[in-house]
Design a protein around this motif. Structure first.
Motif, PDB file in Angstrom:
ATOM      1  N   TRP A   1       0.694  -1.538  -0.037  1.00  0.00           N
ATOM      2  CA  TRP A   1      -0.578   0.163   0.026  1.00  0.00           C
ATOM      3  C   TRP A   1       1.045   1.185  -0.223  1.00  0.00           C
ATOM      4  CZ3 TRP A   1      -3.843  -2.260   4.079  1.00  0.00           C
ATOM      5  CH2 TRP A   1      -4.676  -3.229   3.573  1.00  0.00           C
ATOM      6  N   ILE A   2       1.742   0.874   0.844  1.00  0.00           N
ATOM      7  CA  ILE A   2       2.567   2.752   0.782  1.00  0.00           C
ATOM      8  C   ILE A   2       3.209   2.274  -0.691  1.00  0.00           C
ATOM      9  CG2 ILE A   2       5.035   2.746   1.612  1.00  0.00           C
ATOM     10  CD1 ILE A   2       4.319   1.801   4.508  1.00  0.00           C
ATOM     11  N   GLU A   3       4.139   1.732  -1.553  1.00  0.00           N
ATOM     12  CA  GLU A   3       4.575   1.755  -3.065  1.00  0.00           C
ATOM     13  C   GLU A   3       3.009   2.256  -3.491  1.00  0.00           C
ATOM     14  OE1 GLU A   3       7.341   1.515  -5.922  1.00  0.00           O
ATOM     15  OE2 GLU A   3       7.973   1.338  -3.825  1.00  0.00           O
ATOM     16  N   ALA A   4       2.029   2.136  -2.945  1.00  0.00           N
ATOM     17  CA  ALA A   4       0.776   2.130  -4.465  1.00  0.00           C
ATOM     18  C   ALA A   4       0.769   3.324  -3.935  1.00  0.00           C
ATOM     19  CB  ALA A   4      -0.371   1.496  -3.954  1.00  0.00           C
ATOM     20  N   ALA A   5       0.912   3.696  -3.108  1.00  0.00           N
ATOM     21  CA  ALA A   5       0.526   5.149  -2.851  1.00  0.00           C
ATOM     22  C   ALA A   5       1.663   6.476  -3.583  1.00  0.00           C
ATOM     23  CB  ALA A   5       0.795   5.962  -1.169  1.00  0.00           C
ATOM     24  N   ASN A   6       2.548   5.659  -3.379  1.00  0.00           N
ATOM     25  CA  ASN A   6       4.063   5.951  -3.856  1.00  0.00           C
ATOM     26  C   ASN A   6       4.462   6.559  -5.472  1.00  0.00           C
ATOM     27  OD1 ASN A   6       7.026   7.174  -4.217  1.00  0.00           O
ATOM     28  ND2 ASN A   6       7.333   5.648  -4.681  1.00  0.00           N
ATOM     29  N   ARG A   7       3.617   5.722  -6.312  1.00  0.00           N
ATOM     30  CA  ARG A   7       3.526   5.274  -7.701  1.00  0.00           C
ATOM     31  C   ARG A   7       2.063   6.189  -7.970  1.00  0.00           C
ATOM     32  NH1 ARG A   7       7.638   2.723 -10.388  1.00  0.00           N
ATOM     33  NH2 ARG A   7       8.103   1.386  -9.159  1.00  0.00           N
ATOM     34  N   LEU A   8       1.084   6.705  -7.728  1.00  0.00           N
ATOM     35  CA  LEU A   8       0.442   7.052  -7.144  1.00  0.00           C
ATOM     36  C   LEU A   8       0.332   8.890  -7.694  1.00  0.00           C
ATOM     37  CD1 LEU A   8      -3.166   7.436  -8.160  1.00  0.00           C
ATOM     38  CD2 LEU A   8      -3.513   7.632  -5.917  1.00  0.00           C
ATOM     39  N   TYR A   9       1.418   8.947  -6.569  1.00  0.00           N
ATOM     40  CA  TYR A   9       1.916  10.507  -6.320  1.00  0.00           C
ATOM     41  C   TYR A   9       2.921  10.897  -7.331  1.00  0.00           C
ATOM     42  CZ  TYR A   9       3.997  14.316  -4.631  1.00  0.00           C
ATOM     43  OH  TYR A   9       5.137  15.625  -4.531  1.00  0.00           O
ATOM     44  N   MET A  10       3.530  10.096  -7.744  1.00  0.00           N
ATOM     45  CA  MET A  10       4.525   9.896  -8.900  1.00  0.00           C
ATOM     46  C   MET A  10       3.837   9.868 -10.458  1.00  0.00           C
ATOM     47  SD  MET A  10       7.990   7.601  -8.291  1.00  0.00           S
ATOM     48  CE  MET A  10       7.034   6.332  -8.612  1.00  0.00           C
ATOM     49  N   GLY A  11       2.829   9.529 -10.770  1.00  0.00           N
ATOM     50  CA  GLY A  11       1.519   9.248 -11.427  1.00  0.00           C
ATOM     51  C   GLY A  11       0.688  10.687 -11.858  1.00  0.00           C
ATOM     52  N   LEU A  12       0.923  11.197 -10.739  1.00  0.00           N
ATOM     53  CA  LEU A  12       0.599  12.370 -10.716  1.00  0.00           C
ATOM     54  C   LEU A  12       1.043  14.127 -10.510  1.00  0.00           C
ATOM     55  CD1 LEU A  12      -2.429  11.675  -8.355  1.00  0.00           C
ATOM     56  CD2 LEU A  12      -3.253  11.430 -10.768  1.00  0.00           C
ATOM     57  N   ASN A  13       1.840  13.262 -10.229  1.00  0.00           N
ATOM     58  CA  ASN A  13       2.992  14.533 -10.054  1.00  0.00           C
ATOM     59  C   ASN A  13       4.137  13.953 -10.690  1.00  0.00           C
ATOM     60  OD1 ASN A  13       4.540  16.992  -9.022  1.00  0.00           O
ATOM     61  ND2 ASN A  13       5.184  16.088  -7.311  1.00  0.00           N
TER      62      ASN A  13
END
Length: 90
Positions: free
Chosen positions: A45-57
């Motif tokens: 879940w931490i990795e999912a949040a990190n990847r989501l942030y990288m995709g949006l930013n």
């Protein structure tokens, strides 16, 4: 499509798959109550949040130091889970 256009899509796919993997580990934890599985779920879940942030930013990309710190935390949880599972029970 250029790499700049496809990168957020791929980051979103990786994020969604990491979220699903975390849900599988949550299901295993609910049936066994073994801490090993909750550590793995949290890591994904931490990795999912990190990847989501990288995709949006789009700024910074994968080479930003904050992303390395988050990955270190995520992978550290996996190492903690493995260590906790294999330590001697006295």
């Amino acid at each position: 499509m250029s790499p700049a256009e496809i990168n957020p899509v791929l980051q979103g796919c990786i994020s969604a798959l990491a979220l699903v993997a975390g849900l599988f580990f949550l299901r295993f934890w609910l049936s066994t109550r073994d801490r090993f599985f909750i550590f793995f779920a949290a890591s994904f879940w931490i990795e999912a949040a990190n990847r989501l942030y990288m995709g949006l930013n789009a700024q910074g990309g994968e080479s930003a130091p904050v992303h390395f710190g988050i990955r270190l935390l995520s992978y550290g949880l996996i190492l903690l889970a493995i260590w906790d599972k294999n330590r001697s029970r006295e």
